[in-house]
Design a protein around this motif. Structure first.
Motif, PDB file in Angstrom:
ATOM      1  N   LEU A  29       0.820  -1.213   0.000  1.00  0.00           N
ATOM      2  CA  LEU A  29       0.000   0.000   0.000  1.00  0.00           C
ATOM      3  C   LEU A  29       0.855   1.265   0.000  1.00  0.00           C
ATOM      4  O   LEU A  29       0.336   2.365   0.192  1.00  0.00           O
ATOM      5  CB  LEU A  29      -0.944  -0.008   1.204  1.00  0.00           C
ATOM      6  N   GLY A  30       2.151   1.105  -0.204  1.00  0.00           N
ATOM      7  CA  GLY A  30       3.049   2.254  -0.248  1.00  0.00           C
ATOM      8  C   GLY A  30       3.457   2.743   1.132  1.00  0.00           C
ATOM      9  O   GLY A  30       4.089   3.788   1.274  1.00  0.00           O
TER      10      GLY A  30
ATOM     11  N   PRO B  40      18.514   7.176   2.147  1.00  0.00           N
ATOM     12  CA  PRO B  40      17.562   6.567   3.091  1.00  0.00           C
ATOM     13  C   PRO B  40      16.114   6.701   2.632  1.00  0.00           C
ATOM     14  O   PRO B  40      15.235   6.060   3.200  1.00  0.00           O
ATOM     15  CB  PRO B  40      17.803   7.345   4.387  1.00  0.00           C
ATOM     16  N   ASP B  41      15.862   7.509   1.614  1.00  0.00           N
ATOM     17  CA  ASP B  41      14.504   7.677   1.110  1.00  0.00           C
ATOM     18  C   ASP B  41      14.213   6.809  -0.102  1.00  0.00           C
ATOM     19  O   ASP B  41      13.137   6.915  -0.704  1.00  0.00           O
ATOM     20  CB  ASP B  41      14.245   9.148   0.739  1.00  0.00           C
ATOM     21  N   ASP B  42      15.160   5.948  -0.478  1.00  0.00           N
ATOM     22  CA  ASP B  42      14.893   5.054  -1.607  1.00  0.00           C
ATOM     23  C   ASP B  42      13.774   4.078  -1.255  1.00  0.00           C
ATOM     24  O   ASP B  42      13.531   3.781  -0.079  1.00  0.00           O
ATOM     25  CB  ASP B  42      16.160   4.275  -2.002  1.00  0.00           C
ATOM     26  N   SER B  43      13.134   3.599  -2.290  1.00  0.00           N
ATOM     27  CA  SER B  43      11.938   2.766  -2.161  1.00  0.00           C
ATOM     28  C   SER B  43      12.093   1.629  -1.144  1.00  0.00           C
ATOM     29  O   SER B  43      11.258   1.441  -0.264  1.00  0.00           O
ATOM     30  CB  SER B  43      11.614   2.206  -3.558  1.00  0.00           C
ATOM     31  N   LEU B 341       2.304  -0.055  -4.393  1.00  0.00           N
ATOM     32  CA  LEU B 341       2.904   1.276  -4.511  1.00  0.00           C
ATOM     33  C   LEU B 341       4.322   1.211  -3.956  1.00  0.00           C
ATOM     34  O   LEU B 341       4.593   0.505  -2.987  1.00  0.00           O
ATOM     35  CB  LEU B 341       2.069   2.306  -3.754  1.00  0.00           C
ATOM     36  N   TYR B 342       5.214   1.956  -4.597  1.00  0.00           N
ATOM     37  CA  TYR B 342       6.637   1.818  -4.289  1.00  0.00           C
ATOM     38  C   TYR B 342       7.168   2.860  -3.308  1.00  0.00           C
ATOM     39  O   TYR B 342       8.373   2.918  -3.060  1.00  0.00           O
ATOM     40  CB  TYR B 342       7.445   1.883  -5.588  1.00  0.00           C
ATOM     41  N   LYS B 351       7.734   5.384 -12.812  1.00  0.00           N
ATOM     42  CA  LYS B 351       7.011   4.206 -12.340  1.00  0.00           C
ATOM     43  C   LYS B 351       6.856   4.296 -10.825  1.00  0.00           C
ATOM     44  O   LYS B 351       7.830   4.152 -10.093  1.00  0.00           O
ATOM     45  CB  LYS B 351       7.786   2.922 -12.672  1.00  0.00           C
ATOM     46  N   ILE B 352       5.635   4.519 -10.380  1.00  0.00           N
ATOM     47  CA  ILE B 352       5.421   4.667  -8.931  1.00  0.00           C
ATOM     48  C   ILE B 352       4.715   3.462  -8.322  1.00  0.00           C
ATOM     49  O   ILE B 352       4.538   3.388  -7.114  1.00  0.00           O
ATOM     50  CB  ILE B 352       4.621   5.947  -8.603  1.00  0.00           C
TER      51      ILE B 352
END
Lengths: 380, 380
Positions: A29-30, B40-43, B341-342, B351-352
């Motif tokens: 769900l992200g 640190p904010d990568d998927s 969701l990524y 691509k999200i």
């Protein structure tokens, strides 16, 4: 909201396998589940990015934990009701709320409320002395005594065969209720999820198989259950979710007797009787719980295969093959078995994981699931 | 091995959505994926417990990262081959190994090797000057130029219509190959996984639908594909995995022409053409990749429904509804759509996430998936 993603943050109090599997669902769900865990080595704490260490009995820790959460929910029922009420008074969105959760926390309150709602329950009585138990039995033993709070997996339940045993148990000071021993044919469970908006989604009714008070297998759908009985169980769960104002999941554990169904227990969180939904239903109970507490519309609950069986993996005796070796053997033995390990060190009788098998024929699916759980439990 | 669980640690270099979804799969196996992430904010860094921040181009960071990992693998192809060789020389189990991965990293090496193996490839040539391109074209334009390294999602591919365009591209200094424009009927992909033991598991062959060079839909199984053509594609992928010594996943992107199939690209990692396997196959590509690099026996690859469609969600124009609002609407619109969701902020064309729909009829499943992706992309 997590400003890095534009998506909400849900906090779950407790770091057990339910939080672990909820985090798995949150990722789709992200989201990234925030977990309040007693230890950094707890099942969910091992895999989640956002872990806060603290006790669920510590109001200050709960308050700090809730900051920035769209919703706070639970991996277990052990948060003191007064703490939940305090957070609610401060505006924290905490689900299920105290007014609902107390009925899952206290069996005496639950039985009283269910009886008032006209829901089918076993004959029961509150207990304040051992003579209450003897009076309840009317000389017919055994009767079932249950701790009003904190029991699970067979703990907190006693079969009493005599006034002496009753007196001995009451003397421990454990708050109790007493119930008739229900002449059950089998156990069923009805799982529903309810959102604040009031939408309720019901899963197919399952059969749960217990051994020594611990759930060992769940069969979905419950084999041979008539459509009318299944509907009755689903309707009962929906009615209870509405009447109690549950937000999130409600698992209603049922006894099936010759005459019908009666309510055994309530749980208001993802439940062992719903682990099969990860692969066996279109929406898993874990995602459904998140959707409910966030007031998203509910997901489809239909089965993904005609027969689904979940078998719990209990820790075996120490020694012998490692869990990793056992996993190798299982994967060679049954490439279709779906394994879920909770990251817990093996201890005898401890639930360390579960296996789910799906197929067309309940008999063969059940045999495969049982064999898979056995492989992981003992190795060969 | 993680001494807290008795289960292995796999390290994945790169913190994108492939690592994010691999972590989800690792949780079921009792593991927690270790991720080497640039930010640190990568998927994947947003959801994994064991995140190390570092660059995949930094050998010292890779060496430190690999310590304590049973196996190291990749979220992308951008780790320098020399670094992988250095780690291999030091005894790190890194999969796919440099001897295999170089064919996914460099299109010139890939084309040369595939031709040597007798695999069907488009007519192609190495390029060292713009006259190489003109000579290759023989006066028939357009031809396709591809950067030998680093291209993806349509980047690094150019349709050249004249010697002047060729000269302009060559002048940029990008190392290139040139290929004929294949008269394709459609694109297919064959996904296999191979373990160090040599076991290979093949997924059903899928159709991939591209728009502006970006994969927008994957249909499983590929509609109307003859059994013999499907077997040919699977056998080709198995043969290539064996011949190249791939460990882990190998995605073979194929052009289907009137006459047969030719290889377009190779990828040696979880691949966009395999995202449908999360719900649509008994074992997801992410779990399969982990099983392969750990030398576990492979999981079942069969479809869980007659028709499965994955549609990518691309970021829309800024403004309008938030992704969270769009999710609400989608869940109301289609309770059976499976959303992934990524955790990436929306940017046009990025691509999200992706959506998967399963059912009995490919036409209606495809329409639902496209509609769901559209809801998430634009809102209404």
């Amino acid at each position: 909201m997590d400003t890095r993603t534009g998506l909400p943050v849900v906090g779950m109090v407790g770091g057990g396998q339910l939080a672990r599997m909820t985090h798995q669902a949150a990722i789709s769900l992200g989201q990234s589940l925030r977990v309040l865990s007693v230890s950094p080595d707890d099942s969910a704490a091992l895999v989640a990015a956002d872990v806060r260490i603290g006790a669920h009995t510590d109001l200050a820790a709960l308050r700090e934990f809730a900051k920035g959460c769209e919703a706070v929910t639970f991996d277990h029922e052990h948060v003191p009701t007064a703490h939940i009420e305090a957070l609610e008074a401060e505006g924290v969105k905490i689900f299920p709320g105290s007014a609902a959760l107390m009925f899952a926390q206290d069996k005496g309150l639950m039985r009283t409320r269910l009886a008032a709602l006209g829901a089918p329950v076993p004959r029961w009585s509150a207990v304040s002395s051992s003579s209450d138990i003897s009076d309840f039995s009317g000389g017919t033993w055994p009767v079932v005594a249950k701790a009003t709070r904190g029991g699970y997996d067979g703990r907190g339940v006693w079969m009493l065969s005599s006034p002496e045993e009753a007196a001995e148990l009451v003397a421990t000071g454990t708050p109790l209720i007493v119930e008739e021993e229900v002449p059950l044919r089998r156990e069923l469970a009805a799982l529903v999820a309810r959102s604040p908006f009031g939408q309720v989604a019901a899963y197919p009714v399952v059969e749960t198989v217990q051994k020594d008070g611990i759930c060992v297998e769940v069969l979905a759908p419950a084999p041979g259950l008539s459509e009318s009985r299944a509907l009755e169980a689903q309707q009962l769960a929906i009615d209870l979710a509405n009447a109690l104002g549950v937000v999130g999941l409600l698992a209603v554990e049922l006894f099936e007797t010759e005459d019908g169904i009666v309510v055994n227990e309530l749980a208001m969180r993802p439940h062992n009787s719903g682990h099969w939904t990860i692969e066996g239903a279109r929406t898993s109970q874990f995602e459904q719980h998140l959707r409910a507490v966030l007031d998203y519309p509910m997901g489809e609950t239909s089965l993904t295969a005609p027969a689904v069986v979940m078998a719990n993996v209990l820790g075996g005796e120490p020694g012998g093959m490692s869990i990793d070796e056992r996993l190798h053997h299982l994967f060679a033995e049954d490439p279709g078995a779906r394994v879920h390990l909770y990251g817990k060190l093996v201890r005898p009788g401890r639930k360390i994981g579960h296996v789910t098998v799906l197929g067309d024929d309940m008999t063969s699916v059940r045999a495969r699931a049982a064999r898979a759980a056995q492989w992981l439990q003992e190795g060969r």
